[in-house]
Design a protein around this motif. Structure first.
Motif, mmCIF file in Angstrom:
data_model
loop_
_atom_site.group_PDB
_atom_site.id
_atom_site.type_symbol
_atom_site.label_atom_id
_atom_site.label_comp_id
_atom_site.label_asym_id
_atom_site.label_seq_id
_atom_site.Cartn_x
_atom_site.Cartn_y
_atom_site.Cartn_z
ATOM 1 N N THR A 98 0.805 -1.353 0.044
ATOM 2 C CA THR A 98 -0.104 0.011 0.108
ATOM 3 C C THR A 98 0.838 1.309 -0.021
ATOM 4 O O THR A 98 0.215 2.385 -0.419
ATOM 5 N N SER A 99 2.020 1.127 0.671
ATOM 6 C CA SER A 99 2.958 2.408 0.672
ATOM 7 C C SER A 99 3.323 3.066 -0.754
ATOM 8 O O SER A 99 3.574 4.048 -0.908
ATOM 9 N N SER A 100 3.636 2.061 -1.665
ATOM 10 C CA SER A 100 4.292 2.436 -3.007
ATOM 11 C C SER A 100 3.210 1.979 -3.982
ATOM 12 O O SER A 100 3.790 2.318 -5.162
ATOM 13 N N CYS A 101 2.320 1.378 -4.008
ATOM 14 C CA CYS A 101 1.414 0.430 -5.079
ATOM 15 C C CYS A 101 2.385 -0.453 -5.786
ATOM 16 O O CYS A 101 2.087 -0.793 -6.891
ATOM 17 N N LEU A 160 -4.707 4.409 -2.303
ATOM 18 C CA LEU A 160 -3.576 4.342 -1.398
ATOM 19 C C LEU A 160 -2.968 5.680 -0.765
ATOM 20 O O LEU A 160 -1.937 5.446 -0.033
ATOM 21 N N SER A 161 -3.036 6.618 -1.662
ATOM 22 C CA SER A 161 -2.455 7.812 -1.362
ATOM 23 C C SER A 161 -2.972 8.732 0.036
ATOM 24 O O SER A 161 -2.436 9.164 0.958
ATOM 25 N N THR A 162 -4.470 8.603 -0.212
ATOM 26 C CA THR A 162 -5.051 9.429 0.820
ATOM 27 C C THR A 162 -5.745 8.414 1.893
ATOM 28 O O THR A 162 -6.060 8.872 2.966
ATOM 29 N N ARG A 163 -5.524 7.044 1.756
ATOM 30 C CA ARG A 163 -6.151 6.294 2.579
ATOM 31 C C ARG A 163 -7.395 6.097 2.897
ATOM 32 O O ARG A 163 -8.361 5.725 3.538
#
Length: 253
Positions: A98-101, A160-163
């Motif tokens: 999730t941190s980097s896709c 994944l950027s904004t959660r």
């Protein structure tokens, strides 16, 4: 059949919410139900999974993936024989950090738009064409639903950027999804596009007496078999996930 999109450019995962199956002996009739809460996306902080295929196998993998402790001694199966069907229906899995896709594992049955995004399922080609024009994976899934009869319902996503995400707050089980089908499922003639409530057709022919519906998100290609190479790659990706989780604090979504 389904449409799944992994967009590395937007760092977003998206999927439709339709579960379906072809009625035995009636290949032109597609039975389906939308918006059951039995999502094809799952998340556990640092990692996410995108699913397609047999509903029972999807449920087993979601349960395994979302447990607090990963149990590598009891991994779910990736395929099974379904009585009455000519081909075994597998589960297809994509595993994303999730941190980097970063895609740690992805089924080999996918289409790619360069390095930006990948697309899987029966609506993949429609989604990719749409994405090539607008660059939005959620729009791509919705557009696929206009052309692929087995893609539909609310578009589910994980940003994944904004959660942010719109996954069901209480994840439904396959049993609950099946009950939803029995209550409000639809049977579509994919040739004429005519739709009829499943409840109105029960008992009208042997094909309608399905009893316990075998809901799935079929991949759009028959005859897929998991090779030992694919199983090895998935297991290696899952081990990578485990090592990462042991070293990094979990992300909250």
């Amino acid at each position: 059949m389904t449409t799944n999109v992994i967009c590395r450019m937007q760092k977003m995962l998206a999927s439709d919410s339709r579960w379906s199956f072809a009625l035995p002996g009636s290949p032109n009739l597609l039975a389906y139900v939308d918006d059951t809460g039995f999502d094809k996306l799952a998340i556990r902080g640092n990692h996410a999974m995108v699913f397609a295929g047999d509903g029972l196998l999807v449920e087993k993998w979601k349960q395994w993936f979302t447990q607090p402790a990963l149990d590598f001694e009891h991994l779910p199966a990736v395929e099974r024989e379904i009585e009455g069907y000519l081909e075994p229906e597998p589960v297809l899995i994509s595993l994303i950090r999730t941190s980097s896709c970063e895609i740690l594992y992805e089924t080999e049955d996918f289409l790619a738009h360069g390095e930006s995004a990948t697309f899987a399922g029966s609506g993949a080609s429609f989604a990719m064409s749409c994405y090539a024009e607008n660059g939005c994976c959620k729009t791509a899934v919705a557009t696929a639903g206009k052309h692929d009869p087995a893609t539909g319902g609310e578009t589910k996503f994980i940003d994944l950027s904004t959660r942010q995400h719109n996954l069901s707050q209480i994840s439904a089980s396959l049993r609950e999804a099946t009950q939803a089908f029995m209550e409000r499922g639809i049977v579509m003639d994919i040739t004429t596009k005519e739709k009829t409530a499943f409840r109105e057709l029960i008992g009208t022919s042997p094909a309608m007496d399905v009893g316990d519906a075998r809901l799935s998100a079929p991949i759009g290609k028959s005859g897929h078999r998991w090779t030992e190479h694919e199983k090895g790659k998935l297991f290696a990706a899952l081990q990578d996930m485990k090592r990462y989780e042991e070293q990094q604090p979990p992300i909250t979504y």
